[in-house]
Design a protein around this motif. Structure first.
Motif, PDB file in Angstrom:
ATOM      1  N   HIS A 312     -32.435  -6.664 -57.889  1.00 57.59           N
ATOM      2  CA  HIS A 312     -31.453  -7.596 -57.309  1.00 57.59           C
ATOM      3  C   HIS A 312     -30.031  -7.073 -57.535  1.00 57.59           C
ATOM      4  N   PHE A 313     -29.764  -6.548 -58.723  1.00 58.52           N
ATOM      5  CA  PHE A 313     -28.427  -6.019 -59.028  1.00 58.52           C
ATOM      6  C   PHE A 313     -28.097  -4.823 -58.134  1.00 58.52           C
ATOM      7  N   THR A 314     -29.025  -3.876 -57.986  1.00 54.87           N
ATOM      8  CA  THR A 314     -28.740  -2.658 -57.219  1.00 54.87           C
ATOM      9  C   THR A 314     -28.556  -2.932 -55.735  1.00 54.87           C
ATOM     10  N   THR A 315     -29.351  -3.879 -55.202  1.00 56.36           N
ATOM     11  CA  THR A 315     -29.268  -4.143 -53.766  1.00 56.36           C
ATOM     12  C   THR A 315     -28.137  -5.103 -53.400  1.00 56.36           C
ATOM     13  N   SER A 316     -27.892  -6.115 -54.253  1.00 56.15           N
ATOM     14  CA  SER A 316     -26.905  -7.144 -53.913  1.00 56.15           C
ATOM     15  C   SER A 316     -25.490  -6.792 -54.350  1.00 56.15           C
ATOM     16  N   PHE A 317     -25.374  -6.109 -55.498  1.00 56.90           N
ATOM     17  CA  PHE A 317     -24.036  -5.844 -56.031  1.00 56.90           C
ATOM     18  C   PHE A 317     -23.652  -4.366 -55.932  1.00 56.90           C
ATOM     19  N   TYR A 318     -24.631  -3.489 -56.143  1.00 56.76           N
ATOM     20  CA  TYR A 318     -24.338  -2.062 -56.081  1.00 56.76           C
ATOM     21  C   TYR A 318     -24.510  -1.508 -54.671  1.00 56.76           C
ATOM     22  N   LYS A 319     -25.099  -2.354 -53.784  1.00 61.01           N
ATOM     23  CA  LYS A 319     -25.245  -2.017 -52.365  1.00 61.01           C
ATOM     24  C   LYS A 319     -26.019  -0.713 -52.144  1.00 61.01           C
ATOM     25  N   THR A 320     -27.127  -0.585 -52.860  1.00 63.66           N
ATOM     26  CA  THR A 320     -27.982   0.591 -52.680  1.00 63.66           C
ATOM     27  C   THR A 320     -29.407   0.209 -53.022  1.00 63.66           C
ATOM     28  N   SER A 321     -30.335   0.928 -52.445  1.00 59.68           N
ATOM     29  CA  SER A 321     -31.750   0.693 -52.758  1.00 59.68           C
ATOM     30  C   SER A 321     -32.276   1.711 -53.753  1.00 59.68           C
ATOM     31  N   ASP A 322     -31.410   2.650 -54.150  1.00 58.73           N
ATOM     32  CA  ASP A 322     -31.824   3.670 -55.121  1.00 58.73           C
ATOM     33  C   ASP A 322     -31.848   3.080 -56.529  1.00 58.73           C
ATOM     34  N   LYS A 370     -14.415  -6.382 -69.827  1.00 58.04           N
ATOM     35  CA  LYS A 370     -12.971  -6.256 -69.620  1.00 58.04           C
ATOM     36  C   LYS A 370     -12.370  -5.128 -70.450  1.00 58.04           C
ATOM     37  N   SER A 371     -12.975  -4.851 -71.622  1.00 57.08           N
ATOM     38  CA  SER A 371     -12.408  -3.831 -72.510  1.00 57.08           C
ATOM     39  C   SER A 371     -12.889  -2.421 -72.171  1.00 57.08           C
ATOM     40  N   ARG A 372     -14.070  -2.322 -71.553  1.00 57.55           N
ATOM     41  CA  ARG A 372     -14.597  -1.004 -71.194  1.00 57.55           C
ATOM     42  C   ARG A 372     -13.926  -0.511 -69.915  1.00 57.55           C
ATOM     43  N   GLY A 373     -13.410   0.697 -69.966  1.00 54.57           N
ATOM     44  CA  GLY A 373     -12.734   1.242 -68.798  1.00 54.57           C
ATOM     45  C   GLY A 373     -13.674   1.883 -67.796  1.00 54.57           C
ATOM     46  N   ASP A 374     -14.980   1.986 -68.154  1.00 56.75           N
ATOM     47  CA  ASP A 374     -15.925   2.677 -67.263  1.00 56.75           C
ATOM     48  C   ASP A 374     -16.803   1.723 -66.470  1.00 56.75           C
ATOM     49  N   CYS A 375     -16.543   0.418 -66.549  1.00 55.33           N
ATOM     50  CA  CYS A 375     -17.367  -0.542 -65.825  1.00 55.33           C
ATOM     51  C   CYS A 375     -16.977  -0.582 -64.347  1.00 55.33           C
ATOM     52  N   PRO A 376     -17.895  -0.292 -63.458  1.00 60.94           N
ATOM     53  CA  PRO A 376     -17.572  -0.357 -62.018  1.00 60.94           C
ATOM     54  C   PRO A 376     -17.369  -1.802 -61.573  1.00 60.94           C
ATOM     55  N   SER A 377     -16.703  -1.976 -60.461  1.00 61.81           N
ATOM     56  CA  SER A 377     -16.417  -3.320 -59.951  1.00 61.81           C
ATOM     57  C   SER A 377     -17.696  -4.087 -59.635  1.00 61.81           C
ATOM     58  N   SER A 378     -18.767  -3.361 -59.267  1.00 60.28           N
ATOM     59  CA  SER A 378     -20.038  -4.032 -58.953  1.00 60.28           C
ATOM     60  C   SER A 378     -20.607  -4.725 -60.179  1.00 60.28           C
ATOM     61  N   LEU A 379     -20.530  -4.071 -61.342  1.00 63.90           N
ATOM     62  CA  LEU A 379     -21.041  -4.668 -62.570  1.00 63.90           C
ATOM     63  C   LEU A 379     -20.154  -5.830 -63.006  1.00 63.90           C
ATOM     64  N   GLN A 380     -18.841  -5.691 -62.819  1.00 62.09           N
ATOM     65  CA  GLN A 380     -17.929  -6.782 -63.159  1.00 62.09           C
ATOM     66  C   GLN A 380     -18.202  -8.002 -62.286  1.00 62.09           C
ATOM     67  N   SER A 381     -18.468  -7.777 -61.015  1.00 58.73           N
ATOM     68  CA  SER A 381     -18.772  -8.885 -60.108  1.00 58.73           C
ATOM     69  C   SER A 381     -20.092  -9.546 -60.484  1.00 58.73           C
ATOM     70  N   TYR A 382     -21.060  -8.732 -60.850  1.00 61.70           N
ATOM     71  CA  TYR A 382     -22.376  -9.247 -61.239  1.00 61.70           C
ATOM     72  C   TYR A 382     -22.265 -10.158 -62.447  1.00 61.70           C
ATOM     73  N   ILE A 383     -21.542  -9.731 -63.458  1.00 50.44           N
ATOM     74  CA  ILE A 383     -21.418 -10.518 -64.683  1.00 50.44           C
ATOM     75  C   ILE A 383     -20.534 -11.746 -64.459  1.00 50.44           C
ATOM     76  N   SER A 384     -19.526 -11.626 -63.625  1.00 50.40           N
ATOM     77  CA  SER A 384     -18.628 -12.771 -63.388  1.00 50.40           C
ATOM     78  C   SER A 384     -19.363 -13.933 -62.728  1.00 50.40           C
ATOM     79  N   THR A 385     -20.470 -13.674 -62.018  1.00 52.83           N
ATOM     80  CA  THR A 385     -21.227 -14.744 -61.368  1.00 52.83           C
ATOM     81  C   THR A 385     -21.913 -15.632 -62.403  1.00 52.83           C
ATOM     82  N   TRP A 386     -22.075 -15.152 -63.652  1.00 55.11           N
ATOM     83  CA  TRP A 386     -22.742 -15.945 -64.674  1.00 55.11           C
ATOM     84  C   TRP A 386     -21.955 -17.216 -64.990  1.00 55.11           C
ATOM     85  N   LEU A 387     -20.622 -17.096 -64.924  1.00 55.01           N
ATOM     86  CA  LEU A 387     -19.765 -18.189 -65.368  1.00 55.01           C
ATOM     87  C   LEU A 387     -19.413 -19.144 -64.241  1.00 55.01           C
ATOM     88  N   GLU A 388     -19.904 -18.857 -63.064  1.00 54.25           N
ATOM     89  CA  GLU A 388     -19.602 -19.717 -61.917  1.00 54.25           C
ATOM     90  C   GLU A 388     -20.479 -20.965 -61.902  1.00 54.25           C
TER      91      GLU A 388
END
Length: 388
Positions: A312-322, A370-388
């Protein structure tokens, strides 16, 4: 008379404390103590300068930047090695005799061995001196490396004839007993032994803490994360800052709150240091588990996380099937197991492995994002949905 002593044992098992305790048994003005640290005195020059300074031989050096050979020969002359020795260099005849026994402690000895020059000149000269009858010197090597002999040069092994002291592994029960003994106040008089005295009530509170089943279970989990005694001792001593005139005794709630803060700090550090892929897998497990009613104790499986949430994470947030292969994914889960962030259930392995989370602080995960500089925007978006 010279001696060579090797003190070895696991980290934080009390090796250095034991040596310091033994040294306190003697009057400090009756011997010269040189304390070398493997991480600090990482070369021959630095270590020899510390020995020269401790023996007060600086003014007898030709310059403040005397070479290794000059410092070594000066130490030999001061300790009496040159007395009656035909090979002694006459130019060191003016070096005053050092009239006190020498005790040279080499802490973190494994680092001194690894960082020494190829021929390990410093260790060779010190061990050589220790075998002369005219030299009164004791060498004490402290190391966490049990097989230190394998790192010694061949010519050193024959001289490294030492008394060996091996410190045992400190078990969880031993730590609790030690904590109890350290935190208990002495009662030496009839007044202090009264049941109403502060000392008596304090000791009762400590005994109650060290026998409380819930607290012991929590501490045992902490022991899986960090099994060193200083860590446990720090947990209790930090509780002392919560005491005041209204709260004069330690309570279970104080200790549990301190443990909670310490675990959050530890978890955030681990999540920051792990690889981005491992952190992503932890995020997937957290998100999958929080959907269940009994979060965070929810039991899940390898296939459920890999085939459902990770897909679900790779297809919905990372936009890939790999997707990474299952063996790579399983290796990431092993890292989470090692850090005690998840706990295995049952005896199944591989794709049939069952496990559950040992953490429930979602906010800690978001702070790390927020503190890690290597987190891609897809992972940030995925985690931010938890608090919605």
């Amino acid at each position: 008379m010279s001696n060579i002593v090797l003190v070895s044992g696991p980290p934080s098992s009390g090796k250095t404390t034991l040596v310091r305790h033994c040294l306190r048994e003697y009057e400090s003005d009756r011997f010269t103590l040189v304390w070398l640290k493997g991480l600090l005195h990482r070369g021959d020059v630095l270590a020899l300068r510390e020995i020269i300074r401790s023996m007060d031989l600086q003014r007898h050096m030709s310059s403040a930047h005397a070479g290794i050979d000059e410092m070594t020969e000066s130490i030999k002359a001061a300790l009496g090695r040159s007395k009656g020795d035909d090979t002694a260099d006459p130019k060191y005849a003016n070096i005053p005799k050092h009239d006190k026994p020498m005790i040279i402690v080499m802490d973190d000895f494994e680092h001194m061995v690894k960082r020494q020059q190829k021929k390990q000149h410093l260790l060779y000269n010190l061990l050589d001196l220790a075998h002369y009858n005219t030299v009164s010197m004791t060498l004490v090597a402290i190391t966490s490396f049990q097989e230190i002999h394998t790192s010694l040069e061949k010519r050193l092994k024959s001289r490294f004839t030492q008394l060996r002291i091996t410190m045992p592994y400190v078990s969880f029960d031993d730590m609790i007993k030690s904590l109890h003994n350290l935190m208990t106040l002495p009662q030496t008089s009839e007044v202090t032994s009264s049941q109403d005295s502060f000392e008596s009530k304090w000791n009762q509170s400590i005994t109650s803490l060290c026998t409380d089943r819930d607290l012991i279970d929590t501490l045992q989990h902490c022991h899986c994360l960090n099994n060193t005694f200083p860590y446990f001792f720090k947990l209790f001593t930090e509780c002392l800052y919560q005491l005041d005139h209204t709260r004069m005794y330690l309570t279970k709630e104080m200790v549990m709150e301190t443990i909670k803060r310490a675990r959050i700090t530890w978890m955030e550090r681990v999540m920051t240091d792990m690889s981005l892929f491992e952190f992503t897998q932890l995020a997937c497990i957290l998100n999958l588990s929080r959907k269940h009613r009994d979060f965070p104790i929810t039991s899940t499986s390898f296939s459920e996380v890999y085939d459902i949430e990770y897909r679900h994470f790779t297809t919905s947030f990372y936009k890939t099937s790999d997707m990474v292969n299952k063996s790579t994914y399983h290796a990431a889960l092993q890292t989470l197991l090692k850090y005690k962030l998840i706990k295995k259930e049952g005896t199944n392995f591989g794709e049939f492995m069952q496990f559950h989370l040992t953490i429930s602080d979602i906010e800690a995960c978001t702070r790390v994002v927020k503190s890690r500089g290597d987190c891609p925007s897809s992972l940030q978006s995925y985690i931010s949905t938890w608090l919605e």
